[in-house]
Design a protein around this motif. Sequence first.
Motif, PDB file in Angstrom:
ATOM      1  N   PHE A 304      -9.039  15.647 -25.020  1.00 32.06           N
ATOM      2  CA  PHE A 304      -8.702  16.155 -23.686  1.00 32.06           C
ATOM      3  C   PHE A 304      -9.964  16.649 -22.957  1.00 32.06           C
ATOM      4  CE2 PHE A 304      -7.880  20.181 -21.400  1.00 32.06           C
ATOM      5  CZ  PHE A 304      -7.222  19.669 -20.301  1.00 32.06           C
ATOM      6  N   TYR A 305     -10.752  17.471 -23.672  1.00 33.41           N
ATOM      7  CA  TYR A 305     -11.953  18.037 -23.020  1.00 33.41           C
ATOM      8  C   TYR A 305     -12.989  16.951 -22.739  1.00 33.41           C
ATOM      9  CZ  TYR A 305     -10.075  22.677 -23.577  1.00 33.41           C
ATOM     10  OH  TYR A 305      -9.283  23.769 -23.460  1.00 33.41           O
ATOM     11  N   LYS A 306     -13.093  15.946 -23.609  1.00 41.36           N
ATOM     12  CA  LYS A 306     -14.031  14.831 -23.379  1.00 41.36           C
ATOM     13  C   LYS A 306     -13.679  14.116 -22.086  1.00 41.36           C
ATOM     14  CE  LYS A 306     -15.684  12.857 -27.686  1.00 41.36           C
ATOM     15  NZ  LYS A 306     -15.328  11.858 -28.692  1.00 41.36           N
ATOM     16  N   ASN A 307     -12.376  13.763 -21.948  1.00 40.43           N
ATOM     17  CA  ASN A 307     -11.927  13.025 -20.760  1.00 40.43           C
ATOM     18  C   ASN A 307     -12.105  13.871 -19.492  1.00 40.43           C
ATOM     19  OD1 ASN A 307     -11.197  10.667 -22.019  1.00 40.43           O
ATOM     20  ND2 ASN A 307      -9.195  11.481 -22.603  1.00 40.43           N
ATOM     21  N   LEU A 308     -11.810  15.170 -19.646  1.00 46.66           N
ATOM     22  CA  LEU A 308     -11.942  16.076 -18.488  1.00 46.66           C
ATOM     23  C   LEU A 308     -13.398  16.133 -18.025  1.00 46.66           C
ATOM     24  CD1 LEU A 308     -10.141  17.995 -16.811  1.00 46.66           C
ATOM     25  CD2 LEU A 308     -10.914  19.850 -18.296  1.00 46.66           C
ATOM     26  N   LEU A 309     -14.304  16.238 -19.010  1.00 49.25           N
ATOM     27  CA  LEU A 309     -15.735  16.320 -18.704  1.00 49.25           C
ATOM     28  C   LEU A 309     -16.211  15.004 -18.080  1.00 49.25           C
ATOM     29  CD1 LEU A 309     -17.832  18.529 -19.139  1.00 49.25           C
ATOM     30  CD2 LEU A 309     -18.581  17.334 -21.188  1.00 49.25           C
ATOM     31  N   ALA A 310     -15.783  13.884 -18.628  1.00 49.14           N
ATOM     32  CA  ALA A 310     -16.169  12.565 -18.099  1.00 49.14           C
ATOM     33  C   ALA A 310     -15.698  12.438 -16.654  1.00 49.14           C
ATOM     34  CB  ALA A 310     -15.551  11.471 -18.958  1.00 49.14           C
ATOM     35  N   MET A 311     -14.457  12.903 -16.409  1.00 49.54           N
ATOM     36  CA  MET A 311     -13.897  12.829 -15.060  1.00 49.54           C
ATOM     37  C   MET A 311     -14.746  13.658 -14.093  1.00 49.54           C
ATOM     38  SD  MET A 311     -10.268  14.267 -13.733  1.00 49.54           S
ATOM     39  CE  MET A 311     -10.830  15.931 -13.515  1.00 49.54           C
ATOM     40  N   TYR A 312     -15.097  14.870 -14.516  1.00 52.22           N
ATOM     41  CA  TYR A 312     -15.854  15.781 -13.655  1.00 52.22           C
ATOM     42  C   TYR A 312     -17.237  15.202 -13.340  1.00 52.22           C
ATOM     43  CZ  TYR A 312     -17.887  20.090 -11.885  1.00 52.22           C
ATOM     44  OH  TYR A 312     -18.500  21.018 -11.097  1.00 52.22           O
ATOM     45  N   VAL A 313     -17.911  14.681 -14.388  1.00 53.75           N
ATOM     46  CA  VAL A 313     -19.259  14.115 -14.202  1.00 53.75           C
ATOM     47  C   VAL A 313     -19.198  12.935 -13.249  1.00 53.75           C
ATOM     48  CG1 VAL A 313     -21.124  12.903 -15.384  1.00 53.75           C
ATOM     49  CG2 VAL A 313     -20.126  14.930 -16.424  1.00 53.75           C
ATOM     50  N   SER A 314     -18.240  12.015 -13.447  1.00 47.28           N
ATOM     51  CA  SER A 314     -18.118  10.829 -12.592  1.00 47.28           C
ATOM     52  C   SER A 314     -17.822  11.238 -11.151  1.00 47.28           C
ATOM     53  CB  SER A 314     -16.980   9.942 -13.083  1.00 47.28           C
ATOM     54  OG  SER A 314     -17.205   9.558 -14.393  1.00 47.28           O
ATOM     55  N   ARG A 321     -13.989   5.596  -9.110  1.00 46.70           N
ATOM     56  CA  ARG A 321     -13.185   4.729  -9.963  1.00 46.70           C
ATOM     57  C   ARG A 321     -13.188   5.250 -11.403  1.00 46.70           C
ATOM     58  NH1 ARG A 321     -11.186  -0.345 -10.128  1.00 46.70           N
ATOM     59  NH2 ARG A 321     -12.020  -0.918  -8.104  1.00 46.70           N
ATOM     60  N   GLU A 322     -14.403   5.541 -11.918  1.00 46.07           N
ATOM     61  CA  GLU A 322     -14.534   6.020 -13.293  1.00 46.07           C
ATOM     62  C   GLU A 322     -13.803   7.370 -13.451  1.00 46.07           C
ATOM     63  OE1 GLU A 322     -16.929   4.705 -11.575  1.00 46.07           O
ATOM     64  OE2 GLU A 322     -17.539   2.984 -12.780  1.00 46.07           O
ATOM     65  N   ASN A 351      -7.914  12.318  -7.249  1.00 51.38           N
ATOM     66  CA  ASN A 351      -6.908  11.330  -6.864  1.00 51.38           C
ATOM     67  C   ASN A 351      -7.082  10.881  -5.416  1.00 51.38           C
ATOM     68  OD1 ASN A 351      -5.608  10.894  -9.185  1.00 51.38           O
ATOM     69  ND2 ASN A 351      -3.957  12.358  -8.863  1.00 51.38           N
ATOM     70  N   ASP A 352      -7.389  11.841  -4.517  1.00 46.86           N
ATOM     71  CA  ASP A 352      -7.594  11.497  -3.093  1.00 46.86           C
ATOM     72  C   ASP A 352      -8.685  10.447  -2.950  1.00 46.86           C
ATOM     73  OD1 ASP A 352      -5.642  12.923  -2.040  1.00 46.86           O
ATOM     74  OD2 ASP A 352      -6.868  14.585  -1.246  1.00 46.86           O
ATOM     75  N   LYS A 353      -9.815  10.773  -3.585  1.00 45.71           N
ATOM     76  CA  LYS A 353     -10.972   9.863  -3.449  1.00 45.71           C
ATOM     77  C   LYS A 353     -10.672   8.519  -4.117  1.00 45.71           C
ATOM     78  CE  LYS A 353     -14.139  12.497  -1.475  1.00 45.71           C
ATOM     79  NZ  LYS A 353     -14.718  12.131  -0.182  1.00 45.71           N
ATOM     80  N   TYR A 354     -10.053   8.586  -5.262  1.00 49.86           N
ATOM     81  CA  TYR A 354      -9.744   7.377  -6.035  1.00 49.86           C
ATOM     82  C   TYR A 354      -8.756   6.495  -5.268  1.00 49.86           C
ATOM     83  CZ  TYR A 354      -8.594   4.646 -10.261  1.00 49.86           C
ATOM     84  OH  TYR A 354      -8.416   3.652 -11.176  1.00 49.86           O
ATOM     85  N   CYS A 355      -7.752   7.143  -4.670  1.00 51.70           N
ATOM     86  CA  CYS A 355      -6.746   6.393  -3.911  1.00 51.70           C
ATOM     87  C   CYS A 355      -7.378   5.743  -2.672  1.00 51.70           C
ATOM     88  CB  CYS A 355      -5.590   7.307  -3.483  1.00 51.70           C
ATOM     89  SG  CYS A 355      -4.472   7.661  -4.833  1.00 51.70           S
ATOM     90  N   GLN A 356      -8.268   6.499  -2.030  1.00 55.91           N
ATOM     91  CA  GLN A 356      -8.955   5.947  -0.842  1.00 55.91           C
ATOM     92  C   GLN A 356      -9.671   4.649  -1.216  1.00 55.91           C
ATOM     93  OE1 GLN A 356     -11.750   8.627   1.034  1.00 55.91           O
ATOM     94  NE2 GLN A 356     -10.131  10.145   1.426  1.00 55.91           N
ATOM     95  N   MET A 357     -10.385   4.736  -2.352  1.00 53.53           N
ATOM     96  CA  MET A 357     -11.161   3.601  -2.811  1.00 53.53           C
ATOM     97  C   MET A 357     -10.250   2.417  -3.158  1.00 53.53           C
ATOM     98  SD  MET A 357     -13.669   3.579  -5.935  1.00 53.53           S
ATOM     99  CE  MET A 357     -12.462   2.640  -6.777  1.00 53.53           C
ATOM    100  N   GLU A 379       0.067  -1.078  -6.873  1.00 50.57           N
ATOM    101  CA  GLU A 379       0.900  -0.451  -7.922  1.00 50.57           C
ATOM    102  C   GLU A 379       0.207   0.791  -8.484  1.00 50.57           C
ATOM    103  OE1 GLU A 379       3.877  -1.110  -9.105  1.00 50.57           O
ATOM    104  OE2 GLU A 379       4.335  -3.249  -9.012  1.00 50.57           O
ATOM    105  N   LYS A 380      -1.126   0.657  -8.695  1.00 47.05           N
ATOM    106  CA  LYS A 380      -1.888   1.809  -9.226  1.00 47.05           C
ATOM    107  C   LYS A 380      -1.805   2.991  -8.260  1.00 47.05           C
ATOM    108  CE  LYS A 380      -5.648   0.045 -12.087  1.00 47.05           C
ATOM    109  NZ  LYS A 380      -7.092  -0.201 -12.114  1.00 47.05           N
ATOM    110  N   ILE A 381      -1.969   2.662  -6.940  1.00 48.62           N
ATOM    111  CA  ILE A 381      -1.934   3.727  -5.915  1.00 48.62           C
ATOM    112  C   ILE A 381      -0.563   4.420  -5.942  1.00 48.62           C
ATOM    113  CG2 ILE A 381      -2.083   4.216  -3.439  1.00 48.62           C
ATOM    114  CD1 ILE A 381      -3.950   1.754  -3.244  1.00 48.62           C
TER     115      ILE A 381
END
Lengths: 439, 48
Positions: A304-314, A321-322, A351-357, A379-381
């Motif tokens: 969980f913390y790995k994914n959270l950190l990866a999300m924050y860094v990206s 996207r990442e 999510n906002d930024k990802y959805c925009q993209m 579908e992803k959106i």
Amino acid sequence: MSSYSKILQFSNFYYNKGLICAEVHDMSGAIDNLSKSLRYNKNNIDARNLLGLCYYEIGECVFALREWVISINIKSEDNLAAEYIDDIQPDITRTGKFSQCIKKYNQALLYANEGNEDLAIVQLKRVIGINPKFVKAALLLGLLYIHNEQYKEAVNVLEAIAKVDANNTTLIRYLKEAREELAKKDEKKSKGKKTITDDGTVAYISENDTIIKPSHFRDNATLNTMVNIIFGLVVGILIGVFLIVPGVKREASRESAQKLVDANNNIATKNAAIKDYQDKINDLTKKLNALSDSEESTNTNMSFYKNLLAMYVSFNNGEYREAGEALSKINEDSIEPDYKDIYEKLKNQVNDKYCQMLYAEAGGNYNQGNYEDAIVVFEKIIQLNPTYGDGNALYFLAQSYRLTGDNQKAITYYQRLINECPDSAKAANAKSHLERLTK
Amino acid sequence: MINFEEELKKFKPSLEVEEAEEAIYNKNLDDMTDVLQEMLKEARRVQR
């Protein structure tokens, strides 16, 4: 005097009676009186401890333990019962002296009920050997001896146990019976006894008759000698057949019974040891499972913390996207309640930024006529935000399906747009498409 | 004269040490004070 004081007085009266009985080794009387004392006052610690001692004295260590445990529960400090329990602790383990005694007694009782009296006697002798004060075992052994007409052995066993529990009514009955039968037997023997008179003749007394045999009997006839020799041989053979052979057989039977009891004892001891090991294995398995669960939980948290950190860094690097993909891998159940709000804020931003993209990408595919690719991205959106772009994502997903010929799905998404965003700009278009498709 | 079969029936298996816990829990600990208290409660209930 209040009723309560009277009750306490009665309790003490029976305690004193019980104490006197215990002092003269009348354990049955002592147990009876002490139980009455506790019926009047269950908190009479002295009576309860003494009752435990009496049970212990007659070999009933489970009842003794019961009374002492209750005694400690009533008065936990400065209580002799604690010392008593400590003293008998080594003997009440699974392989301890008393546990083995009880197991062997129960086994002997089973043998007796099944009619294997020889086995029961051998087993009970062992029990008495381990604990000579086990009254119940001695009584059963005495009863079996009486039944086998071994009155002398019965009297010996019962007299020995009478020193422990002098007024036991069962004991008194058995002892009386054994003594009476023994006396009858002795009387019969004395009736057939021979006496040698002064003149050298031998007299046999049988019932009321006295048979007198001369002291010397001479017969030199050869025939008589031969007859005597043959008679002697016949008597010898008969003695062999009727006296020696049964004795040998009995001895062999006793030995095999002894071996059977030994084997049973070995099995019982080994079973106890196996149960001990089984318990240990169960404990260790439980511990292992607990450790596995804990490791699994740690791994989940780490992931969980790995994914959270990866999300924050990206997200910070503008790689939306990442960041969005890392967000989709996060298991929201692992979030601790204290961090839920912060996580929700971060999730909405990503999510906002990802959805925009994604919307830009899907729009590009749609405009170029790549409806299949557009469907995947729309579908992803929808999964991230079902009403994204005031229902535009839903509308263009429905359009993409319609343009690829999948009218059923197109109808589903037009309907969803009408239901979820009824006031949106595309809702009217969706209605007209829906009417056309459903005609 | 002792009847062996009848006498044998009177012998019951001894409680094993593993059953001690059960023996403790099943022991009825009510004494005369508890009985009196119960009687008083009963009497009060009847009076009401």
